[in-house]
Design an enzyme around this catalytic site. Structure first.
Site, PDB file in Angstrom:
ATOM      1  N   ARG A 182       0.829  -1.220   0.000  1.00 26.72           N
ATOM      2  CA  ARG A 182       0.000   0.000   0.000  1.00 26.72           C
ATOM      3  C   ARG A 182       0.854   1.258   0.000  1.00 26.72           C
ATOM      4  NH1 ARG A 182      -5.222  -0.147   3.059  1.00 26.72           N
ATOM      5  NH2 ARG A 182      -4.685   1.818   4.034  1.00 26.72           N
ATOM      6  N   ARG A 206       8.959   6.524  -3.585  1.00 26.16           N
ATOM      7  CA  ARG A 206       9.108   7.564  -4.620  1.00 26.16           C
ATOM      8  C   ARG A 206      10.538   8.054  -4.719  1.00 26.16           C
ATOM      9  NH1 ARG A 206       4.734  10.623  -2.280  1.00 26.16           N
ATOM     10  NH2 ARG A 206       2.820   9.700  -3.050  1.00 26.16           N
ATOM     11  N   ARG A 261      -8.489  -6.706  14.511  1.00 25.01           N
ATOM     12  CA  ARG A 261      -7.576  -5.896  15.319  1.00 25.01           C
ATOM     13  C   ARG A 261      -8.350  -4.646  15.685  1.00 25.01           C
ATOM     14  NH1 ARG A 261      -3.303  -7.309  17.824  1.00 25.01           N
ATOM     15  NH2 ARG A 261      -2.118  -5.412  17.398  1.00 25.01           N
ATOM     16  N   ARG A 296       1.004   5.538  16.949  1.00 25.25           N
ATOM     17  CA  ARG A 296       0.995   6.889  16.365  1.00 25.25           C
ATOM     18  C   ARG A 296       0.470   7.886  17.385  1.00 25.25           C
ATOM     19  NH1 ARG A 296      -2.480   6.425  10.813  1.00 25.25           N
ATOM     20  NH2 ARG A 296      -4.226   6.245  12.232  1.00 25.25           N
ATOM     21  N   GLU A 352      -2.407   6.186  19.803  1.00 19.74           N
ATOM     22  CA  GLU A 352      -3.096   4.989  19.314  1.00 19.74           C
ATOM     23  C   GLU A 352      -2.333   3.728  19.731  1.00 19.74           C
ATOM     24  OE1 GLU A 352      -3.873   5.157  15.116  1.00 19.74           O
ATOM     25  OE2 GLU A 352      -5.119   6.943  15.312  1.00 19.74           O
ATOM     26  N   TYR A 402     -10.995  -4.853   4.418  1.00 20.34           N
ATOM     27  CA  TYR A 402     -10.291  -3.615   4.763  1.00 20.34           C
ATOM     28  C   TYR A 402     -10.581  -2.570   3.680  1.00 20.34           C
ATOM     29  CZ  TYR A 402      -5.907  -1.226   6.244  1.00 20.34           C
ATOM     30  OH  TYR A 402      -4.963  -0.350   6.699  1.00 20.34           O
ATOM     31  N   ASP A 437     -11.124   1.379   2.468  1.00 21.45           N
ATOM     32  CA  ASP A 437     -11.039   2.804   2.757  1.00 21.45           C
ATOM     33  C   ASP A 437     -12.395   3.436   2.445  1.00 21.45           C
ATOM     34  OD1 ASP A 437      -8.518   3.144   3.797  1.00 21.45           O
ATOM     35  OD2 ASP A 437      -7.551   3.393   1.846  1.00 21.45           O
TER      36      ASP A 437
HETATM   37  P1  FAD Z   1     -18.583   1.466  10.105  1.00 23.31           P
HETATM   38  O1  FAD Z   1     -18.089   2.851  10.096  1.00 23.31           O
HETATM   39  O2  FAD Z   1     -17.983   0.498  11.063  1.00 23.31           O
HETATM   40  O3  FAD Z   1     -20.162   1.523  10.349  1.00 23.31           O
HETATM   41  C1  FAD Z   1     -20.933   0.400  10.743  1.00 23.31           C
HETATM   42  C2  FAD Z   1     -22.042   0.911  11.632  1.00 23.31           C
HETATM   43  O4  FAD Z   1     -22.951  -0.163  11.917  1.00 23.31           O
HETATM   44  C3  FAD Z   1     -21.546   1.420  12.992  1.00 23.31           C
HETATM   45  O5  FAD Z   1     -22.023   2.721  13.234  1.00 23.31           O
HETATM   46  C4  FAD Z   1     -22.098   0.413  13.981  1.00 23.31           C
HETATM   47  O6  FAD Z   1     -22.422   0.988  15.234  1.00 23.31           O
HETATM   48  C5  FAD Z   1     -23.351  -0.069  13.260  1.00 23.31           C
HETATM   49  N1  FAD Z   1     -23.803  -1.392  13.700  1.00 23.31           N
HETATM   50  C6  FAD Z   1     -23.063  -2.521  13.757  1.00 23.31           C
HETATM   51  N2  FAD Z   1     -23.820  -3.528  14.224  1.00 23.31           N
HETATM   52  C7  FAD Z   1     -25.051  -3.030  14.466  1.00 23.31           C
HETATM   53  C8  FAD Z   1     -26.246  -3.566  14.979  1.00 23.31           C
HETATM   54  N3  FAD Z   1     -26.326  -4.846  15.363  1.00 23.31           N
HETATM   55  N4  FAD Z   1     -27.339  -2.763  15.124  1.00 23.31           N
HETATM   56  C9  FAD Z   1     -27.271  -1.463  14.766  1.00 23.31           C
HETATM   57  N5  FAD Z   1     -26.144  -0.884  14.273  1.00 23.31           N
HETATM   58  C10 FAD Z   1     -25.052  -1.662  14.120  1.00 23.31           C
HETATM   59  N6  FAD Z   1     -10.446   5.145   5.373  1.00 23.31           N
HETATM   60  C11 FAD Z   1      -9.908   6.109   4.582  1.00 23.31           C
HETATM   61  O7  FAD Z   1     -10.338   6.290   3.438  1.00 23.31           O
HETATM   62  N7  FAD Z   1      -8.899   6.922   5.048  1.00 23.31           N
HETATM   63  C12 FAD Z   1      -8.380   6.802   6.307  1.00 23.31           C
HETATM   64  O8  FAD Z   1      -7.475   7.566   6.685  1.00 23.31           O
HETATM   65  C13 FAD Z   1      -8.932   5.795   7.157  1.00 23.31           C
HETATM   66  N8  FAD Z   1      -8.440   5.616   8.409  1.00 23.31           N
HETATM   67  C14 FAD Z   1      -8.981   4.643   9.201  1.00 23.31           C
HETATM   68  C15 FAD Z   1      -8.467   4.493  10.494  1.00 23.31           C
HETATM   69  C16 FAD Z   1      -9.013   3.520  11.339  1.00 23.31           C
HETATM   70  C17 FAD Z   1      -8.478   3.350  12.726  1.00 23.31           C
HETATM   71  C18 FAD Z   1     -10.066   2.695  10.872  1.00 23.31           C
HETATM   72  C19 FAD Z   1     -10.671   1.636  11.753  1.00 23.31           C
HETATM   73  C20 FAD Z   1     -10.574   2.845   9.589  1.00 23.31           C
HETATM   74  C21 FAD Z   1     -10.037   3.812   8.742  1.00 23.31           C
HETATM   75  N9  FAD Z   1     -10.541   4.009   7.451  1.00 23.31           N
HETATM   76  C22 FAD Z   1      -9.990   4.979   6.643  1.00 23.31           C
HETATM   77  C23 FAD Z   1     -11.651   3.194   6.930  1.00 23.31           C
HETATM   78  C24 FAD Z   1     -13.035   3.798   7.186  1.00 23.31           C
HETATM   79  O9  FAD Z   1     -13.251   3.915   8.560  1.00 23.31           O
HETATM   80  C25 FAD Z   1     -14.078   2.855   6.585  1.00 23.31           C
HETATM   81  O10 FAD Z   1     -13.887   2.722   5.202  1.00 23.31           O
HETATM   82  C26 FAD Z   1     -15.525   3.284   6.807  1.00 23.31           C
HETATM   83  O11 FAD Z   1     -15.740   3.898   8.026  1.00 23.31           O
HETATM   84  C27 FAD Z   1     -16.370   2.046   6.721  1.00 23.31           C
HETATM   85  O12 FAD Z   1     -17.725   2.378   6.849  1.00 23.31           O
HETATM   86  P2  FAD Z   1     -18.776   1.242   7.194  1.00 23.31           P
HETATM   87  O13 FAD Z   1     -20.118   1.879   7.077  1.00 23.31           O
HETATM   88  O14 FAD Z   1     -18.508   0.024   6.394  1.00 23.31           O
HETATM   89  O15 FAD Z   1     -18.439   0.777   8.686  1.00 23.31           O
HETATM   90  N1  UDP Z   2       3.932   0.950   7.783  1.00 18.90           N
HETATM   91  C1  UDP Z   2       5.160   0.928   8.372  1.00 18.90           C
HETATM   92  N2  UDP Z   2       5.663   2.064   8.931  1.00 18.90           N
HETATM   93  C2  UDP Z   2       4.981   3.223   8.921  1.00 18.90           C
HETATM   94  C3  UDP Z   2       3.719   3.269   8.292  1.00 18.90           C
HETATM   95  C4  UDP Z   2       3.214   2.103   7.740  1.00 18.90           C
HETATM   96  O1  UDP Z   2       5.799  -0.116   8.413  1.00 18.90           O
HETATM   97  O2  UDP Z   2       5.488   4.227   9.461  1.00 18.90           O
HETATM   98  C5  UDP Z   2       3.411  -0.314   7.213  1.00 18.90           C
HETATM   99  C6  UDP Z   2       2.572  -1.099   8.213  1.00 18.90           C
HETATM  100  O3  UDP Z   2       2.818  -2.475   7.989  1.00 18.90           O
HETATM  101  C7  UDP Z   2       1.154  -0.786   7.792  1.00 18.90           C
HETATM  102  C8  UDP Z   2       1.299  -0.677   6.273  1.00 18.90           C
HETATM  103  O4  UDP Z   2       2.576  -0.069   6.087  1.00 18.90           O
HETATM  104  O5  UDP Z   2       0.256  -1.813   8.162  1.00 18.90           O
HETATM  105  C9  UDP Z   2       0.231   0.141   5.613  1.00 18.90           C
HETATM  106  O6  UDP Z   2       0.250   1.447   6.167  1.00 18.90           O
HETATM  107  P1  UDP Z   2      -1.006   2.373   6.138  1.00 18.90           P
HETATM  108  O7  UDP Z   2      -0.644   3.678   6.737  1.00 18.90           O
HETATM  109  O8  UDP Z   2      -1.578   2.353   4.770  1.00 18.90           O
HETATM  110  O9  UDP Z   2      -1.968   1.567   7.104  1.00 18.90           O
HETATM  111  P2  UDP Z   2      -3.310   1.976   7.867  1.00 18.90           P
HETATM  112  O10 UDP Z   2      -2.890   2.709   9.102  1.00 18.90           O
HETATM  113  O11 UDP Z   2      -4.130   2.784   6.908  1.00 18.90           O
HETATM  114  O12 UDP Z   2      -3.873   0.657   8.181  1.00 18.90           O
END
Ligand code: FAD
Ligand code: UDP
Length: 376
Positions: free
Chosen positions: A180, A184, A257, A288, A313, A361, A363
């Site tokens: 991912r 560069r 996780r 982080r 985090e 997984y 985004d």
């Molecule tokens: P969710 O946001 O999990 O929504 C599911 C919803 O269903 C929740 O509100 C939950 O409460 C509800 N639900 C579950 N079970 C029930 C039930 N039984 N009854 C009623 N409600 C229920 N994407 C990016 O593009 N850029 C980023 O930088 C990025 N960073 C991330 C960092 C982290 C730590 C995480 C975890 C994800 C990140 N993502 C990022 C991904 C992004 O969060 C997801 O793509 C997006 O939120 C997924 O939306 P969703 O609707 O599938 O899931």
């Molecule tokens: N990664 C790493 N060092 C860093 C940032 C990322 O080794 O400083 C690795 C790590 O294995 C991570 C992967 O690159 O799971 C993808 O990173 P990204 O930031 O895309 O992961 P996210 O936090 O979105 O899951």
């Protein structure tokens, strides 16, 4: 007569986008969510005028013009560009993703030719070692990283960070995770290769509020607490919760996780000078530190607010009762998921969508793209 055309379980990005598009086509929708707020994992909480990303830093990025126009039609996005800094085991700071700035900081090299020579020297050692063992393709994340970028960067910036994040040795992790990250040969600290990126002006809640405008939403409402009732209110269901829970865990529980956040409010306008600081040493327990104000304030604007909020985090194993974040797509979990997915073929009145229901997984932009497919 049924009360709604469509019941949407979950008000995260998948559920809210689906509701928005169905509503626009004249469908009567009800959205329920077990949390006390809408938005799922993109929800933000305002603290001292700062939008705190409660479930981890979220940066929207895409190269799909249709998706970018769609989200900007709901709320305009700012120009935030993600450029994380790594705090390495040797105590030095490095630019990410791996680019000419990183290579200069690591080795003192000044040109792409010098940097490439250094990388190749290290890559070749790793490739020779693999060949000696009769291996052609990298079998795991460690081999992938060593053959992509070499041992110095692997040791300082990848190994410990990855092992903290995933709770497993790099030799037990799939190679694709590291692919991912861009590599560069230019002085470019933009973490993403996409054409568009940013944060909604006013925060992600504005995006969710815009998507759900005019749609009935019931919070603190768990589908499973009154499953029969909820199944009776609409013919069509959009389910965005955990797929194993939907099927009563009959093939076993899927693993995730998760991340624990330690949030601190501080009376200082600028704590770390950047939104994202990765701690790539195993001696630091968190992965982080996010300083939230930098997602929305730039330059001297940062100093207009004397407060800041940071989140440390801690990446951990997931247990019941915690928020499931990252699916663990290893062999065991993938096999279990496939069994559940086979069951969904019989439930044609249900759309299973999003990170939890598809155990994938995703985004944010790909989530929207998935929803678009249902409205072609
Ligand atoms: P969710 O946001 O999990 O929504 C599911 C919803 O269903 C929740 O509100 C939950 O409460 C509800 N639900 C579950 N079970 C029930 C039930 N039984 N009854 C009623 N409600 C229920 N994407 C990016 O593009 N850029 C980023 O930088 C990025 N960073 C991330 C960092 C982290 C730590 C995480 C975890 C994800 C990140 N993502 C990022 C991904 C992004 O969060 C997801 O793509 C997006 O939120 C997924 O939306 P969703 O609707 O599938 O899931
Ligand atoms: N990664 C790493 N060092 C860093 C940032 C990322 O080794 O400083 C690795 C790590 O294995 C991570 C992967 O690159 O799971 C993808 O990173 P990204 O930031 O895309 O992961 P996210 O936090 O979105 O899951």
């Amino acid at each position: 007569m049924l009360k709604y055309d469509c019941l949407i379980v979950g008000s995260g990005l998948f559920g809210a986008t689906y509701a928005h598009l169905a509503h626009a086509r004249g469908k009567k929708c009800l959205v329920i969510d077990k949390r006390s707020h809408a938005g799922g994992n993109i929800y933000c909480e305002e603290v001292e005028g700062i939008n705190v990303h409660k479930y981890g830093a979220h940066i929207f990025h895409t190269s799909d013009e249709k998706i970018w126009s769609f989200v900007n039609s709901i709320v305009p996005f700012n120009r935030y560009t993600n450029s994380p800094i790594a705090h390495a085991p040797n105590g030095k700071l490095y630019n990410l993703p791996f680019n000419m700035n990183t290579f200069h900081q690591m080795w003192g090299v000044k040109t792409p030719i010098e940097a490439q020579a250094k990388i190749d020297e290290q890559r070749c050692k790793a490739i020779e070692k693999m060949r000696a063992e009769g291996v052609i393709e990298p079998r795991n994340l460690e081999e992938q990283a060593l053959t992509l970028i070499g041992s110095d960067i692997y040791e300082q910036l990848i190994k410990d960070y990855t092992e903290k994040q995933w709770g497993r040795p790099c030799v037990d992790l799939p190679a694709f995770i590291i692919r991912r990250l861009p590599v560069r040969m230019t002085f470019d600290n933009n973490y993403f290769n996409d054409s568009y990126q940013g944060i909604p002006i006013g925060g992600y809640n504005k995006l969710i509020e815009g998507l759900l405008q005019g749609i009935e939403v019931r919070l603190d409402t768990d589908f499973f607490e009154q499953r029969n009732y909820w199944e009776s209110v609409a013919n069509q269901i959009v389910f965005t919760g955990k797929i194993d829970e939907y099927y009563g865990y009959r093939f076993g529980k899927l693993e995730y996780r998760t991340v624990r956040f330690e949030q601190v409010k501080m009376n200082t306008p600028n704590y770390q000078g950047n939104a994202v600081m990765n701690y790539t040493s195993k001696d630091v327990p968190y992965t982080r530190i996010i300083e939230h104000k930098h997602f929305e304030k730039f330059g001297m604007e940062i100093y207009e607010n004397p407060w800041t909020v940071i989140s440390k985090e801690y990446s951990t194993e997931w247990y019941d009762g915690m928020e499931p974040f990252y699916p663990v797509n290893d062999e065991r979990n993938t096999a279990i998921y496939e069994k559940y997915r086979a069951l969904t073929m019989h439930d044609t009145h249900v759309v299973f969508g999003g990170r939890l229901a598809e155990y994938k997984y995703y985004d944010m932009a790909p989530i929207i793209s998935r929803v678009f497919k249902y409205f072609k």
